[in-house]
Write a protein that holds these residues in place. Structure first.
Motif, short mmCIF file in Angstrom:
data_model
loop_
_atom_site.label_atom_id
_atom_site.label_comp_id
_atom_site.label_asym_id
_atom_site.label_seq_id
_atom_site.Cartn_x
_atom_site.Cartn_y
_atom_site.Cartn_z
N TYR B 216 0.79 -1.22 0.00
CA TYR B 216 0.00 0.00 0.00
C TYR B 216 0.83 1.27 0.00
N ILE B 217 2.11 1.18 0.33
CA ILE B 217 2.91 2.41 0.36
C ILE B 217 4.07 2.34 -0.63
N PRO B 220 2.91 1.73 -4.57
CA PRO B 220 2.27 2.91 -5.17
C PRO B 220 3.20 4.11 -5.27
N CYS B 221 4.04 4.32 -4.24
CA CYS B 221 4.95 5.46 -4.29
C CYS B 221 6.02 5.27 -5.36
N ASN B 301 -1.60 6.49 -11.33
CA ASN B 301 -1.50 5.90 -10.00
C ASN B 301 -1.03 6.89 -8.95
N LEU B 302 -0.65 8.06 -9.36
CA LEU B 302 -0.21 9.03 -8.36
C LEU B 302 -1.06 10.27 -8.45
#
Lengths: 365, 302
Positions: B216-217, B220-221, B301-302
């Motif tokens: 989740y972090i 995506p980042c 996605n960001l």
């Protein structure tokens, strides 16, 4: 909601002790502010409380449960970070519901609780946005929202207002205060700003070099500072310090005999708050020649030199932004016109004086 | 002007953009000369029936025969299939290895800088040298790989790596993965270091496990970095020539013949440069579409 008991928590990196025997008993629903200059260990204490850092010794109990070696996620706490730590790839709603999702809460419960928190914080219209589309104040609210949806036993806040501009900070300060009133959740708040501490706290813990200096409610902190550091840290502008010799319950300040507590004998440091100096004659009256006058409209700050006999001791380190050498400040409300270089009559009430032992820094009462 | 006839005052507000153009000019001219011009020539060639291309010859008549032949040729579809297989296998393996190693060397531990160096090492080895080493490793009589497999009891007789189509493909893919994963690793590591520590602290307070923090972090980042890196790795596989050419030359039975090998073979072995140009142009179009599709996904996605 829970009582938090911190017992003799220590933290050291090798020979460097960043936190020395920190003990604090926080009542259920209390708002406690840890305050102190940078490097005083306040953030370290908060991280240890959150479980993000390991303590070198001591125990922490939250709601009667020993959490000293529990993972952050198992402590039933929520934390608000200085730069909010909102995930940029998630919407506001997803950010707020993240903690619940990680705990496997059903989706409909998450939605309901996020809605509820958004309503409390007035961010309902922002739920579908991404954090980067929000202003600083809105991000701050979302960060608070992320903490409150969890309905934790305690909130930990790490300088949550320091990234906001001055006006917004005052506003959010009041909002956090109101939120605490409303939810009644035990809150531990870390800041370097004594004004935040004074306005928000039920109790303030002042720290310096990893040691607690004083634990008291804001009134007591202001009226009866335990030592020179606390006296200089609390209040704006900071307390004036003068040196004097006390003998038989009296000392001489500005050439006048002034009564001091009987415990004071020999060299003493006298503290006098700027707001306790008044224009015109009073219990102890003296003349001063202002070297600088700052007018804030409602009040005036008068800067003047301390008399030679009462020059503040050189070793006395005030907080860094408040180095003013031997200059004293008087904060006058509704004073008449005051001009630089023209003598003014000032006075103070000797009962307002604070007397400290210059060797130990401790207050003499 | 005070400074003489040739003074050119670029500091004037009205001329601020001049400096930009002047600085860009050499690069633009160079790209025009060595990329754009040959590109135009090859598009032009692909519509002519040309054997050996010569610039001093007059243009041949316009024809679409090259393309007609190309799209009906089983060799072309085979090359497309081989290229696609390579892209899927090599890209995914590069990402698993690259991300994995990046996550490992992003931790704090003793000898971290040495570990980072080792991870990046294959990137520094010249391609041809790497290929020669792998050719030795996979040698059917003296190679290390057969010995290892035999010793482990995985096989009972030696594999002839370069004459079996599936084995040859595996060798090519392995070599490309070894050569390609450090790039993913380096890019991912840079991306990992730009993720604020607070995100992880907040997630830990929120009770996210290590796997959840990754899902989740971290991922995506990393999406923007992963997007760009995927495109670059993909394009590298599309255009890579030396690994396949030195290892297998496209064989056996065209099992490792990618579009770039096929282009080379048609142009310089069979001297059908018009036809080869058509393959090149089609490859270019595929690359542009693939890059577009990949890049379009990443920013979402960001």
């Amino acid at each position: 909601m829970a009582r938090i008991v911190i017992d003799q928590v220590r933290k050291s990196y090798g020979a460097l002790h960043v936190l020395k025997d920190f003990s604090l008993d926080i009542a259920d629903g209390e708002f406690v502010v840890l305050v102190g200059p940078s490097g005083c260990g306040k953030s370290t204490m908060l991280k240890i409380l959150a479980g993000l850092e390991e303590a070198s010794g001591g125990t922490i109990r939250i709601g009667g449960r020993d959490v000293t070696d529990l993972a952050p996620g198992d402590r039933d706490i929520a934390m608000v970070f200085q730069n909010y730590a909102l995930y940029p790839h998630l919407t506001v709603a997803a950010n707020m519901g993240f903690g619940l999702k990680m705990r496997g809460t059903p989706a409909d419960v998450i939605t309901r609780r996020v809605q509820e928190a958004a309503r409390i914080l007035d961010v309902e219209h922002l739920l579908e946005r991404r954090p980067r589309q929000l202003s600083g104040g809105q991000r701050q609210r979302v960060a608070l929202g992320r903490a409150i949806v969890r309905e934790p036993a305690a909130f930990l806040m790490d300088e949550p207002l320091s990234n906001l501009d001055a006006k917004l900070r005052v506003h959010m300060r009041a909002e956090i205060g109101a939120l605490h009133q409303r939810l009644g959740v035990t809150t531990i708040y870390v800041t370097h700003d004594q004004i935040e501490a004074m306005t928000m706290a039920n109790r303030i813990v002042i720290m310096k070099d990893g040691e607690i200096q004083q634990i008291a409610d804001p009134e007591t902190m202001f009226e009866r500072p335990a030592n020179l550091f606390v006296a200089g840290f609390i209040g704006s502008p900071g307390m004036n310090f003068l040196s004097a010799r006390a003998q038989g319950g009296t000392t001489r300040l500005f050439g006048e005999a002034v009564p001091v507590p009987p415990g004071a004998d020999g060299d003493v440091t006298i503290g006098l708050r700027p707001e306790h100096i008044e224009a015109g004659p009073g219990a102890v009256t003296f003349m001063a020649r202002p070297s600088l006058v700052e007018s804030l409209g409602s009040e005036k700050y008068i800067y003047f030199e301390a008399p030679d006999d009462n020059r503040p001791p050189g070793f006395l380190k005030q907080s860094e932004e408040d180095q003013r050498g031997s200059r004293l400040i008087a904060r006058l409300v509704n004073a008449g016109p005051v001009r630089i270089g023209e003598n003014v009559t000032l006075s103070f009430d000797p009962a307002r004086l604070h007397v400290f032992d210059p060797a130990t820094g401790k207050a003499i009462r | 002007m005070a400074g003489g006839r040739f003074s050119l005052d670029l500091a004037r507000p009205s001329r601020q953009h001049w400096l930009g153009y002047i600085l860009l000019a050499p690069a633009v001219l160079l790209i025009a000369a060595i990329i754009v011009y040959p590109l135009i020539v090859s598009v032009d060639l692909s519509f002519q029936n040309v054997g050996i291309a010569r610039l001093d010859q007059p243009r041949r008549p316009f024809t679409t025969a090259n393309y007609e032949r190309l799209f009906t040729s089983p060799d072309f579809w085979n090359a497309c299939w081989v290229t696609l297989k390579l892209i899927v296998v090599v890209t995914s393996a590069c990402f698993i290895l690259g991300l994995g190693t990046a996550l490992l060397v992003n931790n704090r531990f003793k000898g971290r800088s040495v570990a980072r160096l080792l991870v990046a090492m294959p990137w520094a080895v010249p391609e041809v040298i790497a290929v020669v080493i792998f050719a030795w490793i996979f040698d059917s009589s003296f190679g290390l790989m057969n010995w290892v497999f035999l010793s482990l009891g995985l096989i009972d007789k030696t594999i002839n790596w370069f004459s079996d189509p599936d084995a040859a493909f595996a060798v090519v893919a392995t070599t490309m993965i070894w050569k390609g994963y450090p790039f993913v690793s380096i890019m991912s590591l840079a991306g990992l270091q730009s993720i604020p520590e607070d995100y992880y602290a907040a997630a830990r307070v929120d009770g996210a496990s290590a796997l959840q923090r990754l899902r989740y972090i971290t991922l995506p980042c990393l999406m923007p970095v992963i997007g760009v890196t995927t495109v670059l790795v993909m394009l590298w596989i599309f255009r890579d020539f030396s690994i396949i050419y030195v290892l297998t030359g496209g064989g056996p039975l065209k099992a490792t013949q990618t579009l770039s090998i096929m282009t080379y073979e048609q142009a310089f072995s069979f001297f059908r440069m018009g036809y080869a140009s058509a393959i090149g142009v089609v490859t270019l179009v595929i690359c542009v579409i693939a890059a577009k599709l990949t890049m379009r996904r990443a920013p979402d996605n960001l």
